[in-house]
Design an enzyme around this catalytic site. Structure first.
Site, short mmCIF file in Angstrom:
data_model
loop_
_atom_site.label_atom_id
_atom_site.label_comp_id
_atom_site.label_asym_id
_atom_site.label_seq_id
_atom_site.Cartn_x
_atom_site.Cartn_y
_atom_site.Cartn_z
N SER A 126 -28.05 -58.19 -29.51
CA SER A 126 -28.27 -56.74 -29.54
C SER A 126 -28.04 -56.10 -30.90
O SER A 126 -28.64 -55.07 -31.21
CB SER A 126 -27.40 -56.06 -28.49
OG SER A 126 -26.04 -56.43 -28.64
N LYS B 82 -30.10 -49.84 -30.42
CA LYS B 82 -29.97 -48.43 -30.01
C LYS B 82 -31.11 -47.55 -30.53
O LYS B 82 -31.48 -46.58 -29.89
CB LYS B 82 -28.63 -47.86 -30.47
CG LYS B 82 -27.47 -48.36 -29.61
CD LYS B 82 -26.23 -47.53 -29.81
CE LYS B 82 -25.15 -47.93 -28.82
NZ LYS B 82 -24.60 -49.28 -29.07
N GLU C 224 -22.84 -37.07 -27.70
CA GLU C 224 -21.48 -37.42 -28.04
C GLU C 224 -21.50 -38.84 -28.60
O GLU C 224 -22.47 -39.58 -28.38
CB GLU C 224 -20.57 -37.37 -26.81
CG GLU C 224 -20.71 -38.55 -25.86
CD GLU C 224 -21.99 -38.51 -25.05
OE1 GLU C 224 -22.53 -37.41 -24.83
OE2 GLU C 224 -22.47 -39.58 -24.66
C1 PLP Z 1 -23.83 -50.03 -28.19
C2 PLP Z 1 -24.02 -51.47 -28.28
C3 PLP Z 1 -24.01 -52.30 -27.13
C4 PLP Z 1 -23.71 -51.77 -25.76
O1 PLP Z 1 -24.64 -50.88 -25.22
P1 PLP Z 1 -25.61 -51.26 -24.03
O2 PLP Z 1 -26.12 -49.94 -23.58
O3 PLP Z 1 -24.83 -51.98 -22.98
O4 PLP Z 1 -26.68 -52.12 -24.59
C5 PLP Z 1 -24.28 -53.65 -27.28
N1 PLP Z 1 -24.51 -54.19 -28.49
C6 PLP Z 1 -24.52 -53.44 -29.61
C7 PLP Z 1 -24.78 -54.10 -30.92
C8 PLP Z 1 -24.27 -52.06 -29.55
O5 PLP Z 1 -24.28 -51.33 -30.68
#
Ligand code: PLP
Length: 407
Positions: free
Chosen positions: A389, A102, A124
């Site tokens: 992610s 993020k 938000e």
């Molecule tokens: C917020 C988040 C997501 C989901 O958000 P996307 O916009 O779909 O990438 C995925 N993995 C993690 C670790 C997150 O914090």
């Protein structure tokens, strides 16, 4: 590369178009007062994103503050255990500062705010992950940060609320309606309408009105650009498949953008949760239909009244009743295959990666790991690159409470 009549050599020039459409999806369906503000952001972005100074400053920040490039890890033991010969790899977005992808778009959005001369960023947050990333970026650049959050979520997400406050953000409690994410979105939009001269709104994924799906994709594309180069350097070739989890779809869009023009199979994984009944999952692209919400046209889950349906996922970052318009487009033309993983397989993958590789993944990311493992079992040979992610530290309490620590 041409795919179903879409020319991918020039894809990024043509998608989205000037009005923010990816085919029929996207656009900007918002109140006229906000339209002016969005146009201002869009115009500023179109100029600033081409400026040498902006690009080199963002590059420097990514290297010196965020910890980029993040590595790719070969998941050798997990691949061996599956035993088909298929090799699994992970792009380590969990190693970003603050523990997830993020920050890639939050640093970009707040740097843009600074270039536009804004004093404040507004957003938000639901589970608090976007709020923490934005508060981090705001602290780095010295901008004020107002985070709107439902009263129910504030109670549930105490550690993230504390993090945001320590980072200097102001938390505005929203007590309307169900006091969760939807009401927080409304309150944040209303605040932005009042304050847009001094503030900019920062969306947390490739969703919302134009130019956010474009901007957030561009800021996240660093994942795919790095990954493609690193993978070729490591193995001498492209991966056969690329996998990422899809909530709003920002980590997936960042990863996919590096491989859209390549002969690579691309998989976006949605949360099947407890099963296919409405309310038990958040698989909007798999089960949803076309509709407009939060300022953009996409594929969404609707209830009988046509309103956004209640959704569920074991991963709080994935429980959104729609996905970014570009995913809806890539889904329709068939360039990306969207599939699902349920809670149980996700938790199995969470433990597999922890035990076999020494990496505790976020529950969101564990969906992609689970699907990568499934592909490895069926493919027979080749390689799969998974977008990891985020890290699982934030999920420890929940895992222990709901699933216990496995023997
Ligand atoms: C917020 C988040 C997501 C989901 O958000 P996307 O916009 O779909 O990438 C995925 N993995 C993690 C670790 C997150 O914090």
């Amino acid at each position: 590369m041409k795919f179903n009549d879409i020319e991918f050599d020039t894809y990024f020039k043509n998608y989205p178009d000037a009005k923010g459409f990816f085919g029929r999806y996207g656009g900007s369906y918002i109140a006229p007062e906000l339209q002016t503000a969005m146009q201002e952001i869009s115009d500023a972005y179109q100029t600033i994103c081409k400026s040498r100074k902006f690009i080199s400053e963002l590059r420097r920040i990514r290297k010196e503050f965020q910890g980029r490039p993040t590595p790719i890890s070969h998941l050798a033991r997990l691949s061996d255990k599956i035993g088909t010969g298929v090799q699994l790899y992970a792009k380590r977005e969990d190693l970003n500062h603050t523990g997830a992808h993020k920050l890639n778009h939050c640093m970009g959005e707040v740097l843009l705010a600074k270039y536009m001369g804004k004093k404040k960023v507004i957003a938000e947050t639901g589970a608090g992950q976007h709020g923490v990333a934005l508060a981090t970026a705001a602290a780095y650049f010295g901008l004020e940060c107002d985070i709107y959050m439902g009263a129910v979520d504030i109670k549930k997400q105490a550690p993230n609320v504390a993090r945001m406050k320590i980072l200097g953000a102001r938390i505005i409690e929203v007590k309307e309606g169900l006091q969760t994410l939807k009401e927080a979105v409304d309150a944040a939009f209303a605040a932005y309408c009042r304050e847009y001269k001094d503030a900019i709104y920062c969306i947390g994924s490739v969703v919302g009105p134009h130019p956010f799906p474009l901007m957030v994709r561009d800021f996240q594309s660093v994942i795919g650009i790095e990954a493609r180069e690193q993978f070729i350097e490591m193995t001498g070739e492209l991966p056969d498949a690329v996998v990422a989890c899809v909530g709003g779809g920002s980590n997936a869009m960042g990863m996919f953008s590096g491989f859209l023009n390549d002969p690579v199979d691309i998989y976006g994984i949605e949360p099947l949760g407890r099963g296919p009944a409405m309310g038990d999952h958040a698989a909007s692209l798999s089960f949803g239909e076309e509709g407009i919400m939060h300022g953009f046209n996409s594929i969404m889950l609707k209830d009988e009244k046509g309103e956004p349906a209640p959704v569920y996922s074991v991963a709080s970052g994935l429980d959104y009743p729609s996905s970014g318009p570009e995913h809806a487009f890539l889904h329709d033309i068939g360039r990306v295959k969207y599939d699902m993983v349920n809670d149980d397989d996700t938790i199995d993958a969470f433990y597999a990666l922890s035990r076999m590789e020494g990496i505790i993944p976020a529950i969101e990311s564990s969906h992609a790991v689970a699907y990568g493992m499934k592909l490895a079992k069926t493919m027979g040979k080749g390689s799969v690159l998974i977008c990891l992610s985020g890290r699982g530290d934030k999920d420890m309490d929940y895992i222990i409470e709901q699933y216990g620590i496995r023997e």
